[in-house]
Design a protein around this motif. Structure first.
Motif, PDB file in Angstrom:
ATOM      1  N   GLU A  16      12.323  20.280  -4.384  1.00 49.64           N
ATOM      2  CA  GLU A  16      11.300  20.882  -3.539  1.00 49.64           C
ATOM      3  C   GLU A  16      10.083  19.966  -3.537  1.00 49.64           C
ATOM      4  OE1 GLU A  16       9.086  23.439  -1.146  1.00 49.64           O
ATOM      5  OE2 GLU A  16      11.180  23.806  -1.735  1.00 49.64           O
ATOM      6  N   THR A  17       9.641  19.534  -2.370  1.00 49.58           N
ATOM      7  CA  THR A  17       8.422  18.726  -2.283  1.00 49.58           C
ATOM      8  C   THR A  17       7.888  18.731  -0.867  1.00 49.58           C
ATOM      9  OG1 THR A  17       7.435  16.552  -2.720  1.00 49.58           O
ATOM     10  CG2 THR A  17       9.683  16.563  -1.852  1.00 49.58           C
ATOM     11  N   TYR A  18       6.552  18.713  -0.754  1.00 44.35           N
ATOM     12  CA  TYR A  18       5.905  18.598   0.556  1.00 44.35           C
ATOM     13  C   TYR A  18       5.297  17.215   0.730  1.00 44.35           C
ATOM     14  CZ  TYR A  18       3.911  20.805   4.743  1.00 44.35           C
ATOM     15  OH  TYR A  18       3.625  21.165   6.039  1.00 44.35           O
ATOM     16  N   GLU A  19       5.643  16.295  -0.160  1.00 42.78           N
ATOM     17  CA  GLU A  19       5.189  14.908  -0.027  1.00 42.78           C
ATOM     18  C   GLU A  19       6.180  14.188   0.884  1.00 42.78           C
ATOM     19  OE1 GLU A  19       2.307  14.696  -1.325  1.00 42.78           O
ATOM     20  OE2 GLU A  19       2.529  16.541  -2.478  1.00 42.78           O
ATOM     21  N   SER A  20       5.840  14.057   2.155  1.00 42.18           N
ATOM     22  CA  SER A  20       6.798  13.597   3.167  1.00 42.18           C
ATOM     23  C   SER A  20       7.289  12.183   2.906  1.00 42.18           C
ATOM     24  CB  SER A  20       6.168  13.679   4.556  1.00 42.18           C
ATOM     25  OG  SER A  20       5.058  12.798   4.653  1.00 42.18           O
ATOM     26  N   GLU A  21       6.475  11.362   2.240  1.00 42.66           N
ATOM     27  CA  GLU A  21       6.916  10.000   1.956  1.00 42.66           C
ATOM     28  C   GLU A  21       8.140   9.981   1.051  1.00 42.66           C
ATOM     29  OE1 GLU A  21       3.302  10.932  -0.704  1.00 42.66           O
ATOM     30  OE2 GLU A  21       4.060  11.390   1.313  1.00 42.66           O
ATOM     31  N   LEU A  22       8.278  11.015   0.193  1.00 44.53           N
ATOM     32  CA  LEU A  22       9.463  11.095  -0.657  1.00 44.53           C
ATOM     33  C   LEU A  22      10.697  11.473   0.147  1.00 44.53           C
ATOM     34  CD1 LEU A  22       8.037  12.816  -3.865  1.00 44.53           C
ATOM     35  CD2 LEU A  22       8.403  10.384  -3.429  1.00 44.53           C
TER      36      LEU A  22
ATOM     37  N   PRO B 229       0.820  -1.226   0.000  1.00 44.97           N
ATOM     38  CA  PRO B 229       0.000   0.000   0.000  1.00 44.97           C
ATOM     39  C   PRO B 229       0.846   1.265   0.000  1.00 44.97           C
ATOM     40  CG  PRO B 229      -0.822  -1.581   1.610  1.00 44.97           C
ATOM     41  CD  PRO B 229       0.497  -2.103   1.138  1.00 44.97           C
ATOM     42  N   GLY B 230       0.367   2.284  -0.705  1.00 44.09           N
ATOM     43  CA  GLY B 230       1.083   3.547  -0.739  1.00 44.09           C
ATOM     44  C   GLY B 230       1.176   4.183   0.633  1.00 44.09           C
ATOM     45  N   MET B 231       2.182   4.995   0.806  1.00 44.30           N
ATOM     46  CA  MET B 231       2.408   5.638   2.111  1.00 44.30           C
ATOM     47  C   MET B 231       1.479   6.827   2.308  1.00 44.30           C
ATOM     48  SD  MET B 231       6.546   5.598   2.571  1.00 44.30           S
ATOM     49  CE  MET B 231       6.941   5.640   0.820  1.00 44.30           C
ATOM     50  N   TRP B 232       0.998   6.980   3.529  1.00 46.51           N
ATOM     51  CA  TRP B 232       0.238   8.161   3.909  1.00 46.51           C
ATOM     52  C   TRP B 232       1.208   9.307   4.184  1.00 46.51           C
ATOM     53  CZ3 TRP B 232      -4.223   6.600   7.772  1.00 46.51           C
ATOM     54  CH2 TRP B 232      -5.046   5.655   7.147  1.00 46.51           C
ATOM     55  N   TRP B 233       0.677  10.516   4.052  1.00 43.05           N
ATOM     56  CA  TRP B 233       1.491  11.702   4.314  1.00 43.05           C
ATOM     57  C   TRP B 233       2.002  11.699   5.753  1.00 43.05           C
ATOM     58  CZ3 TRP B 233       0.998  16.426   7.110  1.00 43.05           C
ATOM     59  CH2 TRP B 233       1.813  17.463   6.666  1.00 43.05           C
ATOM     60  N   ASP B 234       1.158  11.295   6.697  1.00 40.01           N
ATOM     61  CA  ASP B 234       1.572  11.252   8.103  1.00 40.01           C
ATOM     62  C   ASP B 234       2.705  10.252   8.324  1.00 40.01           C
ATOM     63  OD1 ASP B 234      -0.583  12.919   8.255  1.00 40.01           O
ATOM     64  OD2 ASP B 234      -1.468  11.986  10.013  1.00 40.01           O
ATOM     65  N   GLU B 235       2.678   9.154   7.588  1.00 38.77           N
ATOM     66  CA  GLU B 235       3.731   8.145   7.724  1.00 38.77           C
ATOM     67  C   GLU B 235       5.099   8.695   7.365  1.00 38.77           C
ATOM     68  OE1 GLU B 235       3.019   3.725   6.778  1.00 38.77           O
ATOM     69  OE2 GLU B 235       1.834   4.798   5.293  1.00 38.77           O
ATOM     70  N   GLY B 236       5.145   9.505   6.304  1.00 37.30           N
ATOM     71  CA  GLY B 236       6.431   9.933   5.770  1.00 37.30           C
ATOM     72  C   GLY B 236       7.297  10.649   6.781  1.00 37.30           C
ATOM     73  N   TRP B 237       6.681  11.489   7.616  1.00 37.37           N
ATOM     74  CA  TRP B 237       7.469  12.236   8.606  1.00 37.37           C
ATOM     75  C   TRP B 237       8.146  11.290   9.594  1.00 37.37           C
ATOM     76  CZ3 TRP B 237       8.169  16.869   6.889  1.00 37.37           C
ATOM     77  CH2 TRP B 237       7.170  17.514   6.179  1.00 37.37           C
ATOM     78  N   THR B 238       7.393  10.322  10.101  1.00 31.23           N
ATOM     79  CA  THR B 238       7.966   9.392  11.084  1.00 31.23           C
ATOM     80  C   THR B 238       9.023   8.506  10.437  1.00 31.23           C
ATOM     81  OG1 THR B 238       5.863   9.380  12.275  1.00 31.23           O
ATOM     82  CG2 THR B 238       7.398   7.603  12.769  1.00 31.23           C
ATOM     83  N   LEU B 239       8.751   8.032   9.235  1.00 35.69           N
ATOM     84  CA  LEU B 239       9.717   7.176   8.542  1.00 35.69           C
ATOM     85  C   LEU B 239      11.014   7.932   8.248  1.00 35.69           C
ATOM     86  CD1 LEU B 239       7.278   5.365   6.097  1.00 35.69           C
ATOM     87  CD2 LEU B 239       8.630   4.258   7.874  1.00 35.69           C
ATOM     88  N   SER B 240      10.900   9.191   7.843  1.00 36.31           N
ATOM     89  CA  SER B 240      12.114   9.936   7.508  1.00 36.31           C
ATOM     90  C   SER B 240      12.950  10.228   8.751  1.00 36.31           C
ATOM     91  CB  SER B 240      11.749  11.239   6.779  1.00 36.31           C
ATOM     92  OG  SER B 240      10.964  12.085   7.593  1.00 36.31           O
ATOM     93  N   VAL B 241      12.286  10.508   9.874  1.00 36.96           N
ATOM     94  CA  VAL B 241      13.037  10.725  11.115  1.00 36.96           C
ATOM     95  C   VAL B 241      13.699   9.421  11.568  1.00 36.96           C
ATOM     96  CG1 VAL B 241      12.802  11.271  13.576  1.00 36.96           C
ATOM     97  CG2 VAL B 241      11.671  12.695  11.878  1.00 36.96           C
ATOM     98  N   ALA B 242      12.970   8.304  11.452  1.00 34.93           N
ATOM     99  CA  ALA B 242      13.553   7.017  11.827  1.00 34.93           C
ATOM    100  C   ALA B 242      14.776   6.695  10.960  1.00 34.93           C
ATOM    101  CB  ALA B 242      12.502   5.923  11.704  1.00 34.93           C
ATOM    102  N   ARG B 243      14.669   6.970   9.673  1.00 35.97           N
ATOM    103  CA  ARG B 243      15.817   6.717   8.778  1.00 35.97           C
ATOM    104  C   ARG B 243      17.004   7.588   9.164  1.00 35.97           C
ATOM    105  NH1 ARG B 243      16.322   7.961   2.220  1.00 35.97           N
ATOM    106  NH2 ARG B 243      18.528   7.344   2.083  1.00 35.97           N
ATOM    107  N   SER B 244      16.755   8.856   9.415  1.00 34.22           N
ATOM    108  CA  SER B 244      17.831   9.763   9.813  1.00 34.22           C
ATOM    109  C   SER B 244      18.485   9.305  11.109  1.00 34.22           C
ATOM    110  CB  SER B 244      17.270  11.176   9.966  1.00 34.22           C
ATOM    111  OG  SER B 244      18.249  12.062  10.458  1.00 34.22           O
ATOM    112  N   TRP B 245      17.668   8.810  12.040  1.00 36.36           N
ATOM    113  CA  TRP B 245      18.188   8.339  13.328  1.00 36.36           C
ATOM    114  C   TRP B 245      19.085   7.118  13.136  1.00 36.36           C
ATOM    115  CZ3 TRP B 245      14.600   6.753  18.011  1.00 36.36           C
ATOM    116  CH2 TRP B 245      15.316   6.855  19.193  1.00 36.36           C
ATOM    117  N   VAL B 246      18.667   6.211  12.259  1.00 36.22           N
ATOM    118  CA  VAL B 246      19.436   4.986  12.021  1.00 36.22           C
ATOM    119  C   VAL B 246      20.716   5.276  11.248  1.00 36.22           C
ATOM    120  CG1 VAL B 246      19.412   2.783  10.781  1.00 36.22           C
ATOM    121  CG2 VAL B 246      17.432   3.461  12.154  1.00 36.22           C
TER     122      VAL B 246
END
Length: 521
Positions: A435-441, A38-55
């Motif tokens: 430039e993008t506001y699509e957080s999943e990207l 399933p495609g990612m929700w906009w809310d998901e992208g923020w948490t996933l990107s922070v988790a990736r940065s943390w790792v």
């Protein structure tokens, strides 16, 4: 206790544990299927990107043009940490990030089953899962669809349920369990602060009942759990600060978010929320009314405080307060997004199951058919009419829910975000600015990207959710981007439309919902 009685009790306990384990295992298997599809929700992208940065970088935060930026719109650390752990163990990816949600979901459904069994019986527990899984109709209200996303709701529900089960154990004499309840509730409040007023309402009802019946020890126990949970939530915040010291940047405060999401009085949104309640939550409402009429703990019947039914009745009151207050808030004050109704239908499923159990004589087909036949013969009764309502409504609700599952679970694979990110990662220079506001990207890109400040999210919500004519003061060229990506979120909010209409960008690629534009220089 005789050896026979002891063996029988042990056998019953093992069967009950086996039921809960079976629910958890089945949920886990169902949740793992096509987890990254399933495609990612906009809310998901923020948490996933922070988790990736943390790792990958040891930074608990986001990136702006490749440089460290503060965290902001991601879920709480109690959600982000398990997501990051999945990536640490199995590699950075979507299914690795969603794995924690599936584990939380398996635990939440098993705990709900166990709580329903203890408050009612085994049949009601199975019926609660039937209601929860086969009657929601809307995809945002289905646990299997909601729980597979990287969101805070499912962890919060699991932690609240653990707290309620611990409270039940404390009320039944094992007083030390109130400490476990406080810890679980504190974690739930830290996971999603939105739960606090409804959780307070859920404890206020049994506390009032204990005071009215002069059960001072039980009242003190509940008060200790309440105060302890608030302290535990503060403790989680302190622990977050200690854990992330030197690995994050100060948060930038956002103002006005609750005014556009939680306290909305506009007629349009009130009509939307009422319509969603009538379409999706009538069974929940009926179940709550039935439970309220049958409550014994506040003196509506002769249940004796200190008897076996007393702790059970107090817990029913707690669940009633949680589901009832959440449903009332959604209908009267929320912005009307269906997802915000989910916790009310989740907890309310127990009362819907209890209602169905009682009107059908314990799910006895002969009793249900006899009551229905009585109505046809002119013998109208409350149970007979309720049976007819259930016979007419349930098949339709199940059918719609099955269509929903077919669309959003069995046949839901959307890789357009991955395709758009892959094209950008390959076809653009390493230093290209996007430039993008699509957080999943943000989670998927290996190129420097830029996004608007978080405060803009509030203004965009006023435009898209409240339908207010709000001017958006944002310059899409401020970061001098080479490319622009517009997906569903930015398109629906018309965020970049002025820059596109001015001819600052030209479309070069399209992947599903995502249109990639190149800067015209």
């Amino acid at each position: 206790m005789s050896a026979y009685a002891a063996n029988r009790a042990s056998s019953l306990a093992l069967r009950q544990l086996g039921d809960s384990m079976f629910v958890a295992l089945l949920t886990l298997l169902a949740g793992l299927w096509n987890l990254a599809g399933p495609g990612m929700w906009w809310d998901e992208g923020w948490t996933l990107s922070v988790a990736r940065s943390w790792v990958e970088r040891g930074l608990y935060g986001r990136l702006q043009l490749g440089q460290p930026a503060p965290p902001g719109l991601e879920a709480a650390i109690s959600v982000t940490a398990p997501v990051a752990l999945g990536m640490r163990l199995f590699g950075v990816g979507l299914w690795q990030g969603r794995l924690a949600g599936v584990l939380f979901l398996a635990a939440a459904l098993a705990l709900l089953f166990e709580l329903a069994r203890r408050l009612y019986n085994r049949r009601v527990a199975w019926a609660a899962l039937f209601v929860l899984l086969l009657t929601p109709m809307h995809p945002q209200l289905h646990p299997l669809l909601n729980g597979r996303q990287v969101l805070a709701e499912t962890p919060m529900l699991m932690e609240l349920l653990l707290g309620y089960l611990a409270l039940l154990a404390a009320l039944r004499g094992r007083r030390a369990w109130i400490l476990a309840a406080a810890l679980c509730w504190g974690l739930a409040l830290a996971t999603k602060l939105q739960a606090q007023p409804f959780w307070l309402a859920s404890l206020a009802l049994p506390l009032l009942a204990a005071l009215l019946r002069r059960r001072w020890a039980d009242a003190a126990l509940i008060a200790v759990g309440l105060a302890g949970a608030l302290l535990a939530a503060r403790g989680v915040d302190w622990l977050r600060g200690a854990l992330l010291a030197g690995h994050t940047l100060p948060l930038v405060p956002i103002s006005g978010l609750y005014e556009v999401m939680a306290f909305v009085l506009t007629s349009f949104n009130r009509a939307v929320a009422l319509r969603m309640t009538l379409l999706l939550a009538l069974p929940t409402l009926f179940g709550l009314i039935y439970a309220a009429l049958g409550v014994r703990a506040i003196g509506l019947s002769a249940a004796e405080p200190g008897g076996e039914a007393w702790p059970r009745d107090l817990l029913r009151l707690a669940l009633l307060g949680m589901a009832g207050s959440w449903l009332a808030w959604y209908t009267l004050l929320s912005v009307g997004v269906p997802r915000y109704l989910y916790p009310a239908t989740f907890f309310g499923s127990v009362f819907v199951a209890a209602l169905l159990h009682d009107i059908t004589g314990g799910f006895d087909a002969r009793v249900a058919l006899a009551q229905a036949a009585g109505v046809l013969r002119g013998r109208f009764s409350r149970r007979g009419m309720s049976t007819w309502l259930a016979l007419l409504a349930l098949p339709l609700m199940v059918m719609i829910t099955l269509f929903t599952l077919n669309r959003y679970y069995l046949n839901n694979t959307d890789q357009s975000a991955q395709q758009a990110a892959a094209w950008l990662n390959i076809a653009t220079p390493p230093a290209a600015r996007i430039e993008t506001y699509e957080s999943e990207l943000h989670f998927l890109l290996d190129r420097p990207y830029h996004f608007p400040p978080d405060q803009l999210h509030v203004e965009l919500n006023r435009r898209s959710l409240l339908h207010q004519d709000v001017a958006i003061d944002y310059d899409a060229l401020a970061a001098d981007p080479d490319y622009l990506v517009v997906g569903q979120f930015a398109r629906e909010n018309r965020l970049y439309q002025p820059a596109i209409e001015r001819g600052d960008f030209r479309a070069v690629q399209t992947f599903g919902e995502y249109v990639i534009y190149q800067r015209v220089r």
